[in-house]
Scaffold this motif. Structure first.
Motif, PDB file in Angstrom:
ATOM      1  N   ALA A   1      -4.263 105.621  78.054  1.00 50.23           N
ATOM      2  CA  ALA A   1      -2.818 104.911  77.627  1.00 50.23           C
ATOM      3  C   ALA A   1      -1.817 105.506  78.506  1.00 50.23           C
ATOM      4  N   ASP A   2      -1.902 106.961  78.797  1.00 50.03           N
ATOM      5  CA  ASP A   2      -0.770 107.277  79.708  1.00 50.03           C
ATOM      6  C   ASP A   2      -0.803 106.772  80.843  1.00 50.03           C
ATOM      7  N   ILE A   3      -1.996 106.726  81.444  1.00 50.30           N
ATOM      8  CA  ILE A   3      -2.174 106.125  82.825  1.00 50.30           C
ATOM      9  C   ILE A   3      -1.561 104.729  82.990  1.00 50.30           C
ATOM     10  N   GLU A   4      -1.753 103.871  81.933  1.00 48.11           N
ATOM     11  CA  GLU A   4      -1.090 102.516  81.828  1.00 48.11           C
ATOM     12  C   GLU A   4       0.166 102.609  81.899  1.00 48.11           C
ATOM     13  N   VAL A   5       0.796 103.372  81.027  1.00 50.49           N
ATOM     14  CA  VAL A   5       2.493 103.606  81.140  1.00 50.49           C
ATOM     15  C   VAL A   5       2.835 103.880  82.452  1.00 50.49           C
ATOM     16  N   LEU A   6       2.213 104.938  83.362  1.00 52.41           N
ATOM     17  CA  LEU A   6       2.561 105.681  84.309  1.00 52.41           C
ATOM     18  C   LEU A   6       2.489 104.335  85.650  1.00 52.41           C
TER      19      LEU A   6
ATOM     20  N   ASN B   1     -12.859 109.276  83.260  1.00 51.96           N
ATOM     21  CA  ASN B   1     -12.279 108.984  81.976  1.00 51.96           C
ATOM     22  C   ASN B   1     -10.882 108.521  82.076  1.00 51.96           C
ATOM     23  N   LEU B   2     -10.214 108.721  82.930  1.00 52.24           N
ATOM     24  CA  LEU B   2      -8.572 108.176  83.093  1.00 52.24           C
ATOM     25  C   LEU B   2      -8.692 106.671  83.403  1.00 52.24           C
ATOM     26  N   VAL B   3      -9.654 106.308  84.253  1.00 50.90           N
ATOM     27  CA  VAL B   3      -9.670 104.862  84.249  1.00 50.90           C
ATOM     28  C   VAL B   3     -10.953 104.095  84.056  1.00 50.90           C
ATOM     29  N   PRO B   4     -11.109 104.027  82.814  1.00 51.80           N
ATOM     30  CA  PRO B   4     -12.687 103.694  82.251  1.00 51.80           C
ATOM     31  C   PRO B   4     -13.076 102.350  82.645  1.00 51.80           C
ATOM     32  N   ASP B   5     -11.945 101.384  83.060  1.00 52.98           N
ATOM     33  CA  ASP B   5     -12.237 100.157  83.455  1.00 52.98           C
ATOM     34  C   ASP B   5     -12.447  99.858  84.991  1.00 52.98           C
ATOM     35  N   LEU B   6     -12.417 101.024  85.800  1.00 58.89           N
ATOM     36  CA  LEU B   6     -12.385 100.849  87.072  1.00 58.89           C
ATOM     37  C   LEU B   6     -13.701 101.419  87.685  1.00 58.89           C
TER      38      LEU B   6
ATOM     39  N   HIS C   1      -5.054 102.035  88.817  1.00 55.86           N
ATOM     40  CA  HIS C   1      -4.792 101.155  87.865  1.00 55.86           C
ATOM     41  C   HIS C   1      -3.882 100.197  88.143  1.00 55.86           C
ATOM     42  N   ALA C   2      -2.763 100.571  88.833  1.00 55.26           N
ATOM     43  CA  ALA C   2      -1.672  99.606  88.958  1.00 55.26           C
ATOM     44  C   ALA C   2      -2.268  98.307  89.974  1.00 55.26           C
TER      45      ALA C   2
ATOM     46  N   THR D   1      -5.248 113.879  90.490  1.00 58.36           N
ATOM     47  CA  THR D   1      -6.057 112.879  89.881  1.00 58.36           C
ATOM     48  C   THR D   1      -5.491 111.848  89.202  1.00 58.36           C
ATOM     49  N   THR D   2      -4.221 112.519  88.595  1.00 58.18           N
ATOM     50  CA  THR D   2      -3.378 111.492  87.869  1.00 58.18           C
ATOM     51  C   THR D   2      -2.856 110.325  88.753  1.00 58.18           C
ATOM     52  N   VAL D   3      -2.027 110.766  89.950  1.00 57.42           N
ATOM     53  CA  VAL D   3      -1.587 109.892  90.802  1.00 57.42           C
ATOM     54  C   VAL D   3      -2.916 108.722  91.424  1.00 57.42           C
ATOM     55  N   THR D   4      -3.834 109.394  91.585  1.00 52.74           N
ATOM     56  CA  THR D   4      -5.105 108.588  92.050  1.00 52.74           C
ATOM     57  C   THR D   4      -5.303 107.376  91.080  1.00 52.74           C
ATOM     58  N   ALA D   5      -5.480 107.928  89.879  1.00 51.29           N
ATOM     59  CA  ALA D   5      -5.780 107.115  88.499  1.00 51.29           C
ATOM     60  C   ALA D   5      -4.656 105.921  88.602  1.00 51.29           C
TER      61      ALA D   5
END
Lengths: 332, 303
Positions: B291-296, B67-72, B45-46, B37-41
């Motif tokens: 915020a972590d997803i954005e960093v990654l 919840n991890l990608v609220p803007d998508l 996001h990228a 799920t992290t990698v998907t997000a």
């Protein structure tokens, strides 16, 4: 309804349960936990069989078996001096992997009226389809196999590792599906077994939001169903290094840095990192500690290597039982 | 279709979004707990930051991804719903209604993985064909199930000779076999068992499904600042009281041995699976936030 108000110790659970069901989301170490419980039970003199439903054959990995486990229970050489030196009290550890198609065929053979009917059912394309299809969820097969092993004289403890599931309660609901297929009587027996006081439920998680949420949800369902949670295991928890906080370690690192003691600064920064993780984890674990009871929750520390052999399982058993695992304390 | 064994791509880390999003549909797959799920997000996001129209698809009915990608845009596809929709669109509205009412649709959805999976893949194919998105990132099923999920089409195409189900299976197969339209990104952790599983899954997917594999994403790699070696560490703590000295040395030894294990496993993965690796660094948290997803996402966009 079973009286679960008394609080058996972990050792009591191992000694007196006839079924232990490990539940939790995928990848949290359910199979490893099931294997460790089986191993400890065998060390304590019981004849335990561990059933894994996980298609990734992780129990086989954990037990160092090449080529995976068979659909029939296999005896595992558990290599512990306590067991070998005292044959009087020697227990046994067996392990097996669910073979869903074979289980289903066995079910038909036991319940069909005659050979001809067996042959007719087994060769029926629709049956093959359904048998194959049901094997996809496997909860159904788990319930059936559980029942079978429970009645098998070779074993006095069955440890089941439920599959990672979108709906973790499929395992409990499986007998309902069973009823629909017509094997009503068997369904009642399985329900009775799952609800029996000798059946224990251990919820397994890792110290991450998502797996703890799932474990808490599962524990709530168990409580709601009147079954209750016997214990909770959190695998891969950051070990504690000293009593201080991450903040104090970070400020030590800062001071060492100001003195240009680069090595000492990086040693303290490391401690600050590890403590930061642990503090986050204890916060995340708190809701599970609350629902399971702090005295029923065990933390298994993250090890410096992957657990995929007997030595690793014994190490975890040591953390869970012998030395007494670190008690969770959110004020630490 | 490039064979794994013959692949000439150097297995060095390659922090490139392009290689991760080289097809219109990316199915992210891996064993439970590795961070699919992290990698998907992160990929979604990228790609969105790079200006692509992105759709995120989740199959497990949990709110984590949204919840991890609220803007998508996040679409949850459930097998029973997809089957219901499929039946309605193909003129079986009355049957669909009856099946839903009797609960049979749920039974089919949960009990028959072939039909379940083909309907979900069919829905994904339909979204890809719509042209509404540049990239569809699918938070795929667990490694073991990933193979059955992706082989469902071939299985059905073998079993059914004609009709709408066969047509559906054929179209899904076409999607899976076209490297420009679909690729699978496998996720691993830098530990023994997850590395073994990702290697097995990679070869099984190539052999059984014939789907293009993207880079392997290795999640939670400890890339923190280097630690002094044991001699330097002992010298640094020489003036401290025993308890403090021991605590610092123990913590350093623990971190060093975890790192040694990680680098050994990454090297083994590179040796046994000749496809590029992308590493996502560990974050010091027990649950990621946007915020972590954005960093990654920054790591795979620029790294």
């Amino acid at each position: 309804m079973a009286d679960r108000s008394t609080r058996p110790s972990k050792e009591d659970v191992i000694d007196s349960s006839s079924v232990i069901v490990c539940c939790g989301s995928g990848g949290v170490g359910k199979t490893t936990t099931a294997a460790v419980l089986g191993l400890e039970a065998a060390r304590r003199g019981r004849r335990a069989v561990v059933v894994t439903i996980d298609p990734a054959k992780r129990l086989a990995d954990a037990l160092g078996l090449e080529g995976g486990l068979a659909a029939e229970p296999q005896r595992i050489d558990i290599g512990h001096s306590d067991v070998e030196s005292d044959p009087e009290h020697a227990g046994e550890l067996w392990a097996m992997m669910l073979d869903t198609a074979a289980t289903f065929d066995g079910l038909v053979k036991r319940h069909a009226e005659d050979e001809e009917q067996i042959e007719r059912i087994l060769s029926n394309a629709f049956y093959r389809n359904i048998a194959g299809a049901l094997s996809g969820t496997q909860e159904y097969m788990a319930a059936e196999t559980l029942h079978q092993l429970h009645g098998d004289d070779r074993f006095d403890l069955v440890v089941v590792d439920t599959p990672p599931s979108r709906n973790a309660l499929d395992f409990l609901e499986a007998p309902g599906v069973l009823a629909r297929t017509g094997f009503r009587e068997r369904a009642d027996e399985v329900i009775a077994l799952i609800r029996a006081p000798e059946t224990s439920f251990v919820v397994v998680a890792t110290p991450r939001h998502d797996t703890i949420d799932e474990a808490v949800w599962f524990a709530e369902q168990l409580v709601e169903q009147g079954v209750g949670v016997t214990g909770a295991v959190v695998n891969r928890a950051q070990p504690a290094f000293g009593k201080g906080s991450a903040e104090s370690a970070a400020s030590n690192a800062f001071e060492a840095g100001a003195r240009e003691d680069v090595s000492l600064a990086s040693l303290w920064t490391n401690v600050a990192d590890l403590r930061t993780m642990r503090e986050h984890e204890l916060d995340v674990i708190a809701p599970l500690a609350e629902i399971a009871g702090e005295d029923r929750l065990s933390l298994v520390p993250l090890l410096d290597r992957d657990v995929h052999d007997l030595d690793g399982l014994w190490t975890i058993a040591g953390h869970l039982f012998e030395d007494g695992p670190p008690r969770i304390s959110c004020s630490e | 279709m490039q064979s794994l064994v013959c692949a000439k791509v150097p297995p060095e880390s390659e922090y490139q979004l392009q290689s991760l999003a080289a097809a219109r549909v990316i199915v992210v797959a891996g064993k439970g707990g590795v961070g699919k799920t992290t990698v998907t997000a992160v990929i979604a996001h990228a790609a969105s930051l790079a200006g692509q129209r992105v759709l995120v698809v989740e199959l497990d009915g949990k709110p984590t991804l949204a919840n991890l990608v609220p803007d998508l845009e996040v679409l949850a596809i459930s097998a029973p719903d997809a089957l219901d929709e499929y039946l309605r669109e193909h003129g079986f509205a009355r049957i669909a209604k009856r099946l839903t009412k009797t609960g049979v649709i749920d039974v089919v959805g949960t009990a028959a993985p072939g039909i379940d999976d083909i309907v979900v893949l069919g829905k994904i194919k339909q979204l890809e064909r719509s042209g509404d998105y540049d990239l569809i990132v699918v938070d795929g099923p667990a490694a073991g199930h990933a193979i059955t999920f992706l082989t469902a089409a071939a299985g059905l195409a073998d079993a059914v000779r004609s009709g709408p189900v066969r047509a559906q299976a054929d179209e899904v197969l076409e999607l899976l076999h076209d490297a420009e339209r679909c690729q699978v990104v496998l996720v691993a952790l830098p530990e023994t068992t997850p590395v073994n599983e990702v290697i097995e899954t990679a070869f099984a997917l190539e052999d059984d499904v014939g789907v293009q594999l993207g880079p392997v994403v290795v999640n939670i790699v400890d890339d923190g600042a280097p630690l002094p070696d044991d001699d330097a560490a002992r010298a640094a703590v020489a003036d401290l009281d025993d308890e403090t000295a021991e605590l610092l040395l123990d913590a350093a030894a623990f971190r060093r041995s975890r790192r040694t294990m990680e680098s050994e496993e990454l090297a083994r993965l590179a040796a046994e699976l000749p496809i590029p690796q992308v590493h996502l660094p560990a974050r010091l948290v027990a649950g990621l936030t946007p915020a972590d997803i954005e960093v990654l996402a920054g790591v795979i966009s620029h790294g």
